[in-house]
Design a protein around this motif. Structure first.
Motif, PDB file in Angstrom:
ATOM      1  N   ARG A 189       0.830  -1.190   0.000  1.00 12.81           N
ATOM      2  CA  ARG A 189       0.000   0.000   0.000  1.00 12.81           C
ATOM      3  C   ARG A 189       0.873   1.253   0.000  1.00 12.81           C
ATOM      4  O   ARG A 189       1.879   1.309   0.707  1.00 12.81           O
ATOM      5  CB  ARG A 189      -0.911   0.028   1.236  1.00 12.81           C
ATOM      6  N   PRO A 190       0.499   2.279  -0.780  1.00  8.91           N
ATOM      7  CA  PRO A 190       1.290   3.509  -0.790  1.00  8.91           C
ATOM      8  C   PRO A 190       1.313   4.172   0.588  1.00  8.91           C
ATOM      9  O   PRO A 190       0.291   4.197   1.287  1.00  8.91           O
ATOM     10  CB  PRO A 190       0.559   4.394  -1.804  1.00  8.91           C
ATOM     11  N   THR A 191       2.463   4.681   0.976  1.00  6.56           N
ATOM     12  CA  THR A 191       2.547   5.514   2.168  1.00  6.56           C
ATOM     13  C   THR A 191       1.973   6.888   1.831  1.00  6.56           C
ATOM     14  O   THR A 191       1.634   7.170   0.677  1.00  6.56           O
ATOM     15  CB  THR A 191       4.002   5.658   2.618  1.00  6.56           C
ATOM     16  N   GLU A 192       1.846   7.739   2.830  1.00  2.44           N
ATOM     17  CA  GLU A 192       1.283   9.075   2.572  1.00  2.44           C
ATOM     18  C   GLU A 192       2.139   9.841   1.571  1.00  2.44           C
ATOM     19  O   GLU A 192       1.632  10.409   0.599  1.00  2.44           O
ATOM     20  CB  GLU A 192       1.166   9.851   3.881  1.00  2.44           C
ATOM     21  N   LEU A 193       3.449   9.861   1.794  1.00  8.39           N
ATOM     22  CA  LEU A 193       4.345  10.532   0.845  1.00  8.39           C
ATOM     23  C   LEU A 193       4.416   9.756  -0.477  1.00  8.39           C
ATOM     24  O   LEU A 193       4.534  10.339  -1.550  1.00  8.39           O
ATOM     25  CB  LEU A 193       5.743  10.672   1.449  1.00  8.39           C
ATOM     26  N   GLY A 194       4.323   8.433  -0.372  1.00  6.33           N
ATOM     27  CA  GLY A 194       4.352   7.620  -1.583  1.00  6.33           C
ATOM     28  C   GLY A 194       3.198   7.943  -2.508  1.00  6.33           C
ATOM     29  O   GLY A 194       3.347   7.934  -3.739  1.00  6.33           O
ATOM     30  N   GLY A 195       2.032   8.257  -1.936  1.00  3.54           N
ATOM     31  CA  GLY A 195       0.882   8.623  -2.757  1.00  3.54           C
ATOM     32  C   GLY A 195       1.151   9.859  -3.591  1.00  3.54           C
ATOM     33  O   GLY A 195       0.710   9.958  -4.745  1.00  3.54           O
ATOM     34  N   VAL A 196       1.904  10.811  -3.027  1.00  6.33           N
ATOM     35  CA  VAL A 196       2.258  12.026  -3.772  1.00  6.33           C
ATOM     36  C   VAL A 196       3.169  11.679  -4.941  1.00  6.33           C
ATOM     37  O   VAL A 196       3.001  12.176  -6.064  1.00  6.33           O
ATOM     38  CB  VAL A 196       2.932  13.048  -2.834  1.00  6.33           C
ATOM     39  N   VAL A 197       4.146  10.813  -4.693  1.00  3.21           N
ATOM     40  CA  VAL A 197       5.076  10.406  -5.753  1.00  3.21           C
ATOM     41  C   VAL A 197       4.335   9.632  -6.846  1.00  3.21           C
ATOM     42  O   VAL A 197       4.582   9.831  -8.039  1.00  3.21           O
ATOM     43  CB  VAL A 197       6.215   9.550  -5.167  1.00  3.21           C
ATOM     44  N   ILE A 198       3.419   8.773  -6.451  1.00  4.15           N
ATOM     45  CA  ILE A 198       2.664   7.976  -7.431  1.00  4.15           C
ATOM     46  C   ILE A 198       1.810   8.877  -8.310  1.00  4.15           C
ATOM     47  O   ILE A 198       1.728   8.675  -9.520  1.00  4.15           O
ATOM     48  CB  ILE A 198       1.808   6.916  -6.707  1.00  4.15           C
ATOM     49  N   ARG A 199       1.182   9.885  -7.719  1.00  3.62           N
ATOM     50  CA  ARG A 199       0.386  10.823  -8.533  1.00  3.62           C
ATOM     51  C   ARG A 199       1.265  11.540  -9.545  1.00  3.62           C
ATOM     52  O   ARG A 199       0.879  11.721 -10.703  1.00  3.62           O
ATOM     53  CB  ARG A 199      -0.315  11.841  -7.632  1.00  3.62           C
ATOM     54  N   TYR A 200       2.485  11.926  -9.114  1.00  2.00           N
ATOM     55  CA  TYR A 200       3.415  12.553 -10.050  1.00  2.00           C
ATOM     56  C   TYR A 200       3.781  11.591 -11.174  1.00  2.00           C
ATOM     57  O   TYR A 200       3.811  11.966 -12.356  1.00  2.00           O
ATOM     58  CB  TYR A 200       4.685  12.998  -9.322  1.00  2.00           C
ATOM     59  N   ALA A 201       4.040  10.322 -10.829  1.00  5.69           N
ATOM     60  CA  ALA A 201       4.387   9.326 -11.842  1.00  5.69           C
ATOM     61  C   ALA A 201       3.253   9.151 -12.841  1.00  5.69           C
ATOM     62  O   ALA A 201       3.477   9.121 -14.067  1.00  5.69           O
ATOM     63  CB  ALA A 201       4.707   7.985 -11.172  1.00  5.69           C
ATOM     64  N   GLN A 202       2.034   9.061 -12.353  1.00  2.00           N
ATOM     65  CA  GLN A 202       0.886   8.864 -13.248  1.00  2.00           C
ATOM     66  C   GLN A 202       0.643  10.084 -14.118  1.00  2.00           C
ATOM     67  O   GLN A 202       0.348   9.947 -15.318  1.00  2.00           O
ATOM     68  CB  GLN A 202      -0.357   8.525 -12.414  1.00  2.00           C
ATOM     69  N   GLN A 203       0.786  11.267 -13.556  1.00  2.00           N
ATOM     70  CA  GLN A 203       0.616  12.483 -14.344  1.00  2.00           C
ATOM     71  C   GLN A 203       1.682  12.580 -15.437  1.00  2.00           C
ATOM     72  O   GLN A 203       1.387  12.939 -16.580  1.00  2.00           O
ATOM     73  CB  GLN A 203       0.693  13.711 -13.431  1.00  2.00           C
ATOM     74  N   THR A 204       2.915  12.230 -15.097  1.00  2.00           N
ATOM     75  CA  THR A 204       3.996  12.298 -16.070  1.00  2.00           C
ATOM     76  C   THR A 204       3.800  11.280 -17.190  1.00  2.00           C
ATOM     77  O   THR A 204       3.996  11.585 -18.376  1.00  2.00           O
ATOM     78  CB  THR A 204       5.350  12.051 -15.373  1.00  2.00           C
ATOM     79  N   LEU A 205       3.388  10.071 -16.842  1.00  2.00           N
ATOM     80  CA  LEU A 205       3.154   9.038 -17.857  1.00  2.00           C
ATOM     81  C   LEU A 205       1.979   9.417 -18.760  1.00  2.00           C
ATOM     82  O   LEU A 205       2.036   9.210 -19.980  1.00  2.00           O
ATOM     83  CB  LEU A 205       2.902   7.691 -17.187  1.00  2.00           C
TER      84      LEU A 205
END
Length: 315
Positions: free
Chosen positions: A69-85
């Motif tokens: 499961r994403p951590t709180e900070l991990g969720g921010v990084v994942i959103r950036y990854a998805q937006q970039t892709l």
């Protein structure tokens, strides 16, 4: 682990394979499945995740016995990854379109009830200027469209804010407020009754938007204001076509915008119940990502919509 993170450092070390793994792992919550989808071994995928977490200096996923499961900070990084892709996919599609003789793409998200004449006229005028531009229209509820806009899967949205914090990430240009009507078949039994109230409608079947949409929240608020239970016999849909067909073929009730039902009522295909709605839905308007420079087709489309509605563009 890294102690200092900067844009320059990130640009040198972060790779697309890192972003793909984060997106895939966020969707599967399973390292083995993620590795299979990326055609690599599980140890290789685990090593990529370790590299990413070393770059950022914190855990991106919480390792659970049978889940990740994403951590709180991990969720921010994942959103950036998805937006970039998503932005990269859009860039590749637009580049391929231009290489094959096209003139790019414009992706518009639109709620189902804004003035359809204004939207279609703005698109037609834009196509007159740019006949080889590919325009794609996604019709959905505001909450889903704004999620797609934040993820860079859309260029702009014609819709409404759905939560108070959204003004921090989106710019909003109000267009207009449309009156809403209670709409039924012209043969509906309620049309022959005098002195209708909202309570008289509660036991009839309804067609409504999903609970997360502003229109549905509006309906729920009105019933709640009069201490009337929300109708229990409901079909949920965002499709105008399906709503119109259901209304004409049944004794169902729906709340629809004036511009959507005007021609149907004028031609006797639908009718309005004489029950006034004591408040209007919030303004809808043009919603864009803050900080985006809207030039080319997107900027022209916004100018056309504003000119047709008499609105002034947001700074």
């Amino acid at each position: 682990m890294s102690t200092a993170l900067s844009a320059g450092n990130l640009a040198k070390r972060l790779k697309f394979k890192h972003l793909v793994l984060l997106d895939t792992l966020a969707r599967t919550h399973n390292m083995h499945q993620a590795a299979d989808l990326m055609s690599m071994t599980q140890p290789a995928a685990s090593k990529i995740l370790q590299d990413v977490e070393q770059i950022f200096g914190f855990a991106i996923f919480e390792r659970l016995p049978r889940d990740m499961r994403p951590t709180e900070l991990g969720g921010v990084v994942i959103r950036y990854a998805q937006q970039t892709l998503n932005a990269t996919e859009r860039f590749v599609d637009e580049l391929a379109n231009i290489q094959h003789g096209g003139y790019g793409n414009l992706l518009i998200g639109a709620i189902v009830d804004p003035a359809p004449d204004m939207l279609s006229l703005a698109i037609l005028r834009l196509k007159e200027r740019r006949p080889r531009l590919t325009v794609k229209i996604v019709a959905q509820t505001s909450d889903r469209l704004l999620a797609a806009l934040e993820e860079r899967r859309l260029d702009l949205v014609i819709g409404r804010f759905t939560s108070a914090h959204q003004h921090n990430i989106f710019s909003f240009t109000p267009l207009t407020t449309e009156p809403l009507h209670l709409v039924v078949s012209p043969r509906h039994p309620l049309l022959s009754r005098a002195h209708l109230t909202l309570a008289d409608l509660a036991d009839w079947p309804w067609i409504m938007h999903p609970l997360t949409s502003p229109t549905r929240q509006y309906i729920e608020e009105i019933f709640g204001r009069y201490d009337i239970a929300t109708p229990g016999n409901v079909i949920e849909t965002t499709s105008v076509f399906a709503t119109m067909k259901l209304l004409q073929a049944s004794d169902m009730i729906a709340v629809l915008a004036h511009s959507v039902v005007r021609e149907y009522v004028e031609h006797g295909l639908l009718a309005l119940l004489p029950v006034p709605l004591d408040r209007r839905l919030e303004d809808y308007g043009i919603i864009t990502r803050k900080g985006d420079e809207l030039t080319g087709p997107a900027g022209e489309f916004i100018e056309l919509v504003c000119a047709l509605s008499g609105a002034h563009m947001a700074a």
